[in-house]
Scaffold this motif. Structure first.
Motif, PDB file in Angstrom:
ATOM      1  N   UNK A  22       0.806  -1.222   0.000  1.00  0.00           N
ATOM      2  CA  UNK A  22       0.000   0.000   0.000  1.00  0.00           C
ATOM      3  C   UNK A  22       0.839   1.272   0.000  1.00  0.00           C
ATOM      4  N   UNK A  23       1.916   1.253   0.760  1.00  0.00           N
ATOM      5  CA  UNK A  23       2.730   2.458   0.949  1.00  0.00           C
ATOM      6  C   UNK A  23       4.068   2.264   0.264  1.00  0.00           C
ATOM      7  N   UNK A  24       4.527   3.176  -0.539  1.00  0.00           N
ATOM      8  CA  UNK A  24       3.921   4.434  -0.986  1.00  0.00           C
ATOM      9  C   UNK A  24       3.198   4.307  -2.313  1.00  0.00           C
ATOM     10  N   UNK A  25       3.084   3.101  -2.869  1.00  0.00           N
ATOM     11  CA  UNK A  25       2.521   2.926  -4.203  1.00  0.00           C
ATOM     12  C   UNK A  25       1.079   3.395  -4.319  1.00  0.00           C
ATOM     13  N   UNK A  26       0.242   3.038  -3.372  1.00  0.00           N
ATOM     14  CA  UNK A  26      -1.186   3.346  -3.460  1.00  0.00           C
ATOM     15  C   UNK A  26      -1.588   4.463  -2.514  1.00  0.00           C
ATOM     16  N   UNK A  27      -1.024   4.463  -1.322  1.00  0.00           N
ATOM     17  CA  UNK A  27      -1.369   5.482  -0.328  1.00  0.00           C
ATOM     18  C   UNK A  27      -0.251   6.517  -0.224  1.00  0.00           C
ATOM     19  N   UNK A  28      -0.606   7.790  -0.258  1.00  0.00           N
ATOM     20  CA  UNK A  28       0.409   8.845  -0.261  1.00  0.00           C
ATOM     21  C   UNK A  28       0.850   9.290   1.129  1.00  0.00           C
ATOM     22  N   UNK A  29       0.864   8.358   2.085  1.00  0.00           N
ATOM     23  CA  UNK A  29       1.297   8.725   3.427  1.00  0.00           C
ATOM     24  C   UNK A  29       2.140   7.615   4.030  1.00  0.00           C
ATOM     25  N   UNK A  30       2.693   7.879   5.193  1.00  0.00           N
ATOM     26  CA  UNK A  30       3.638   6.971   5.848  1.00  0.00           C
ATOM     27  C   UNK A  30       2.923   5.866   6.634  1.00  0.00           C
ATOM     28  N   UNK A  31       3.704   4.879   7.061  1.00  0.00           N
ATOM     29  CA  UNK A  31       3.184   3.805   7.898  1.00  0.00           C
ATOM     30  C   UNK A  31       2.569   4.304   9.195  1.00  0.00           C
ATOM     31  N   UNK A  32       3.276   5.186   9.924  1.00  0.00           N
ATOM     32  CA  UNK A  32       2.665   5.701  11.154  1.00  0.00           C
ATOM     33  C   UNK A  32       1.337   6.431  10.906  1.00  0.00           C
ATOM     34  N   UNK A  34      -0.760   5.741   8.490  1.00  0.00           N
ATOM     35  CA  UNK A  34      -1.717   4.668   8.220  1.00  0.00           C
ATOM     36  C   UNK A  34      -2.302   4.145   9.528  1.00  0.00           C
ATOM     37  N   UNK A  35      -1.425   3.856  10.491  1.00  0.00           N
ATOM     38  CA  UNK A  35      -1.907   3.300  11.764  1.00  0.00           C
ATOM     39  C   UNK A  35      -2.689   4.323  12.581  1.00  0.00           C
ATOM     40  N   UNK A  36      -2.349   5.604  12.477  1.00  0.00           N
ATOM     41  CA  UNK A  36      -3.158   6.645  13.129  1.00  0.00           C
ATOM     42  C   UNK A  36      -4.559   6.673  12.523  1.00  0.00           C
ATOM     43  N   UNK A  37      -4.636   6.551  11.202  1.00  0.00           N
ATOM     44  CA  UNK A  37      -5.937   6.546  10.534  1.00  0.00           C
ATOM     45  C   UNK A  37      -6.753   5.314  10.935  1.00  0.00           C
ATOM     46  N   UNK A  38      -6.105   4.163  11.040  1.00  0.00           N
ATOM     47  CA  UNK A  38      -6.802   2.949  11.487  1.00  0.00           C
ATOM     48  C   UNK A  38      -7.374   3.190  12.889  1.00  0.00           C
ATOM     49  N   UNK A  39      -6.561   3.730  13.792  1.00  0.00           N
ATOM     50  CA  UNK A  39      -7.004   3.977  15.172  1.00  0.00           C
ATOM     51  C   UNK A  39      -8.146   4.990  15.227  1.00  0.00           C
ATOM     52  N   UNK A  40      -8.124   5.964  14.314  1.00  0.00           N
ATOM     53  CA  UNK A  40      -9.157   7.000  14.293  1.00  0.00           C
ATOM     54  C   UNK A  40     -10.423   6.542  13.567  1.00  0.00           C
ATOM     55  N   UNK A  41     -10.366   5.382  12.909  1.00  0.00           N
ATOM     56  CA  UNK A  41     -11.527   4.896  12.172  1.00  0.00           C
ATOM     57  C   UNK A  41     -11.675   5.530  10.803  1.00  0.00           C
TER      58      UNK A  41
END
Length: 77
Positions: A22-32, A34-41
């Motif tokens: 996913x990162x960085x090919x599809x999502x334009x953000x970092x691993x951390x 990504x995990x913040x977004x997962x935690x935030x829903x």
């Protein structure tokens, strides 16, 4: 923007993708981020496939990519 379109087209229709796919090919953000977004829903929750493998359902990632700003994890019924 066209780079993102090509990457999304390369996603399989079904199955699972790992963070490295996913990162960085599809999502334009970092691993951390990504995990913040997962935690935030605001990004789909991953699935634990084994003790050492975590991945996301491709269908969930595609749904996120349809509306990344408005995406929210669906409430459990």
């Amino acid at each position: 923007m066209s780079g993102k379109t090509v990457a999304v087209r390369d996603l399989p229709q079904t199955g699972f993708v790992r963070q490295s796919q996913l990162i960085p090919t599809i999502l334009p953000f970092s691993g951390p981020t990504l995990w913040r977004k997962v935690a935030a829903g605001t990004f789909p929750k991953p699935v634990k496939l084994s003790a050492r493998i975590t991945a996301w359902r491709v269908e969930d990632v595609r749904k996120y990519l349809e509306d990344p700003i408005g995406y929210r994890v669906p409430e459990a019924a």
